[in-house]
Design a protein around this motif. Sequence first.
Motif, short mmCIF file in Angstrom:
data_model
loop_
_atom_site.label_atom_id
_atom_site.label_comp_id
_atom_site.label_asym_id
_atom_site.label_seq_id
_atom_site.Cartn_x
_atom_site.Cartn_y
_atom_site.Cartn_z
N MET A 155 5.51 9.21 -20.23
CA MET A 155 4.31 9.08 -20.86
C MET A 155 4.18 7.96 -20.46
SD MET A 155 4.29 10.45 -24.76
CE MET A 155 2.44 9.42 -25.52
N GLU A 156 5.33 7.00 -19.65
CA GLU A 156 5.59 5.60 -19.05
C GLU A 156 4.41 6.17 -17.46
OE1 GLU A 156 6.70 1.58 -20.54
OE2 GLU A 156 7.78 1.80 -18.60
N SER A 157 5.37 7.03 -17.02
CA SER A 157 5.49 7.80 -15.71
C SER A 157 4.04 8.43 -15.61
CB SER A 157 6.72 8.37 -15.37
OG SER A 157 7.78 7.69 -15.73
N GLY A 192 -1.20 -0.16 -17.17
CA GLY A 192 -1.51 0.21 -18.75
C GLY A 192 -0.90 -0.62 -19.30
N VAL A 193 0.59 -1.42 -19.37
CA VAL A 193 1.31 -2.13 -19.94
C VAL A 193 0.83 -3.17 -20.07
CG1 VAL A 193 3.58 -2.52 -20.68
CG2 VAL A 193 3.42 -0.18 -19.78
N GLN A 194 0.66 -4.01 -18.34
CA GLN A 194 0.95 -4.96 -17.64
C GLN A 194 -0.61 -5.55 -18.70
OE1 GLN A 194 3.70 -5.31 -16.56
NE2 GLN A 194 2.45 -7.60 -16.35
N GLY A 240 12.79 0.03 -15.21
CA GLY A 240 13.92 0.60 -16.08
C GLY A 240 14.12 2.05 -17.15
N ARG A 241 12.58 2.94 -16.79
CA ARG A 241 12.67 3.90 -17.64
C ARG A 241 13.74 4.59 -17.04
NH1 ARG A 241 7.45 2.89 -16.48
NH2 ARG A 241 6.87 4.31 -14.79
N THR A 242 13.73 4.73 -15.94
CA THR A 242 14.99 5.48 -15.09
C THR A 242 16.40 4.30 -14.99
OG1 THR A 242 13.57 4.66 -12.66
CG2 THR A 242 13.69 7.17 -14.24
N GLN A 246 9.73 10.32 -23.67
CA GLN A 246 8.63 9.70 -24.60
C GLN A 246 8.37 8.63 -23.93
OE1 GLN A 246 8.09 8.19 -28.72
NE2 GLN A 246 6.42 10.02 -29.33
N GLN A 247 9.54 7.75 -23.29
CA GLN A 247 9.08 6.31 -22.14
C GLN A 247 8.97 6.86 -21.01
OE1 GLN A 247 11.80 3.91 -21.11
NE2 GLN A 247 10.54 2.46 -20.56
N LEU A 248 10.28 8.03 -20.80
CA LEU A 248 10.12 8.56 -19.30
C LEU A 248 9.01 9.03 -18.86
CD1 LEU A 248 11.78 9.16 -16.62
CD2 LEU A 248 13.14 11.07 -18.33
N ILE A 253 19.00 -7.90 -21.49
CA ILE A 253 18.95 -6.34 -20.76
C ILE A 253 18.06 -6.45 -20.89
CG2 ILE A 253 18.97 -4.69 -19.28
CD1 ILE A 253 21.37 -3.46 -21.33
N SER A 254 17.05 -7.30 -19.52
CA SER A 254 15.55 -7.05 -18.67
C SER A 254 15.72 -7.34 -17.18
CB SER A 254 15.00 -8.42 -19.56
OG SER A 254 14.38 -8.34 -19.01
N LYS A 255 15.27 -5.81 -16.48
CA LYS A 255 14.84 -5.77 -15.24
C LYS A 255 14.44 -6.95 -14.75
CE LYS A 255 12.98 -3.03 -11.99
NZ LYS A 255 12.40 -2.21 -11.20
N SER A 256 13.46 -7.48 -15.59
CA SER A 256 11.90 -8.52 -15.06
C SER A 256 12.13 -9.78 -14.99
CB SER A 256 10.69 -8.03 -15.07
OG SER A 256 10.67 -8.37 -16.91
N GLY A 257 13.48 -9.90 -16.69
CA GLY A 257 14.09 -11.31 -17.03
C GLY A 257 12.80 -12.44 -17.47
N GLY A 258 11.68 -11.60 -17.64
CA GLY A 258 11.15 -12.43 -18.60
C GLY A 258 9.92 -11.56 -19.48
O1 LIG Z 1 13.34 -4.66 -18.58
P1 LIG Z 1 12.00 -5.34 -18.70
O2 LIG Z 1 12.25 -6.17 -17.60
O3 LIG Z 1 12.28 -6.33 -19.77
O4 LIG Z 1 11.45 -4.66 -19.36
C1 LIG Z 1 11.31 -3.95 -20.63
C2 LIG Z 1 10.12 -2.46 -20.31
O5 LIG Z 1 8.95 -2.80 -20.02
C3 LIG Z 1 8.27 -1.46 -19.23
O6 LIG Z 1 8.09 -2.99 -18.21
C4 LIG Z 1 6.92 -1.80 -20.03
O7 LIG Z 1 7.09 -1.40 -20.71
C5 LIG Z 1 9.41 -0.79 -19.09
O8 LIG Z 1 8.20 -0.36 -18.07
C6 LIG Z 1 10.42 -1.44 -18.97
O9 LIG Z 1 11.64 -0.32 -19.34
#
Ligand SMILES: O=P(O)(O)OC[C@H]1O[C@](O)(CO)[C@@H](O)[C@@H]1O
Length: 528
Positions: free
Chosen positions: A323-325, A450-452, A239-241, A319-321, A177-182
């Motif tokens: 603090m990341e938001s 910030g994560v970037q 991702g966090r939602t 925490q993620q929902l 599972i990866s939204k960005s796929g990378g």
């Molecule tokens: O689903 P992905 O794209 O792999 O990202 C995983 C997590 O990495 C982040 O982009 C950064 O921590 C989150 O927002 C996301 O839930």
Amino acid sequence: MRPEKMNNWIERNIEYTLVDAESQFSIDFAGMKFSPAELDALQPKFERAAREMGRIEAGEIKNPDEKRKVTHFSDRKVYPQSELFASVEAFAEQVRSGKITGETGRKFEAVVVNGIGGSALGPQLMQFAINGPYWNEKTDAARNGYLKLYFLDNTDSAEFADLSEVMDPETTLHLVISKSGGTQETKNNMIAMEELYAARKLSFPKHAAAITMKGSELDRHARGSNWLAVFEMAESIGGRTSETSIVGHVPAALTGVKFGRFLEGACRMDEWTRTADPRKNPAMMLAAMWYIAGEGKGNRNMVIVPYSDRLILLSRYMQQLVMESLGKELDLDGRVVHQGLNVFGNKGGTDAHAFIQQLNDGRDDFFATFIEVLKDAEKLPITDSTDMGTYLHGFLEGLSAALRGKGRQIITIRVPQVSELELGMLIALYERAVAIYAEFININAFHQPGVQSYKLAAKGVLALREKVMAKLAELGGITGTAIEIAEKAGCPDDAVEVGALLDKAAVNCPAVSRKFCEKSNQWVYTVK
Ligand SMILES: O=P(O)(O)OC[C@H]1O[C@](O)(CO)[C@@H](O)[C@@H]1O
């Protein structure tokens, strides 16, 4: 307590407890320090939040940086009627019944979710809450053919090794599972797993499925290698939602969790938290409590204490929902604000023997959120008049009273039990409270710049490692401190980083060793 004070306390409880009678979900704000005047002063913020929540649900762009809509609130209402929902159910049923098997024809018995952050925390919370910590063949889900669930949610060889020990590759399905796929951590686990399957002469694609955005690197890889299934994730759901979307659905459907009921809970809370009167709207009130308690700057920590072992992962999820938001450097007007809200927690009862000492006697820099689960799983008598559950309740009420006596602040949520419905309600409540609070403080809750920057910095460290190692190979044998080696490798300003990478290499690579020099208080490295 004097009677008149007691009356105030009772009245305050009645006035500031919001109840959904049908689900028996209640939230009590009476233990927070706020006055009606402070709530009145928030009226313009309530109005703005209501307007902006309307814009979100109407499908307007609400993540300006990434120019994206934010559709987790609206999509979950229609998701059960979608083709995607039906295809997940069909896939899970074929896996459960053994119509889809692994390469050797054996029925799948386990699924590994490989994801991180929002691509793992929701499924982890849900699994623990609904199926509990111990999976064995006696549980209903297992008897009915559902799969046992494992997680890979880091890039840690120890995690991978532990899983490899218990996993039977022939009967394991891998859900990447990866939204960005990378995301690198997820990619690393996938590559390591592909290697493991190749070493066992098994086809990984015949044991793999993916959830990702259309066109992502993972999407191309999975489709190109003919994985069993690829499910599309919407760009507009962060991702966090994502727990109420496909990300929560596939693991739930494979493991016997009633995802439809979970969505019912989330939608029920969505309805409730659309209530126009902010004083009757639990998400508006929750955000208002966070705002007043922390003076709009997050000056108090949110301590999440569910009195339920099944909800132990709730604080990690929150925490993620939260603090990341909410943890943002800039507001929507580009001003430096350094906003945020710290979240920590664990489980009630047990916590009394960990951090409660400080909450009671130490720094007054928090507000606690207790979550009580009213129904006991079992009646386990302790004495003639008490049982296990009455003790847990007694400890919760006792702690509440003790904290209140010290002027500490408390929100109390009560749910009848932990089933899919209540979990959906809890998650939806916090999702909306976060979005509302973000409007109160004028920030974008839906990006994570910030994560970037951390990811980019990590890439820099890896690039430095390659450069140094290449140079050292060229030099063909060298001994020296990190400062000396960094100098020779042509990067004298990076001596600290070079030392760190040589420490790691000395323990992992036969070609590198180190000895500590007491006199200079430095390691001396030898690279062959
Ligand atoms: O689903 P992905 O794209 O792999 O990202 C995983 C997590 O990495 C982040 O982009 C950064 O921590 C989150 O927002 C996301 O839930």
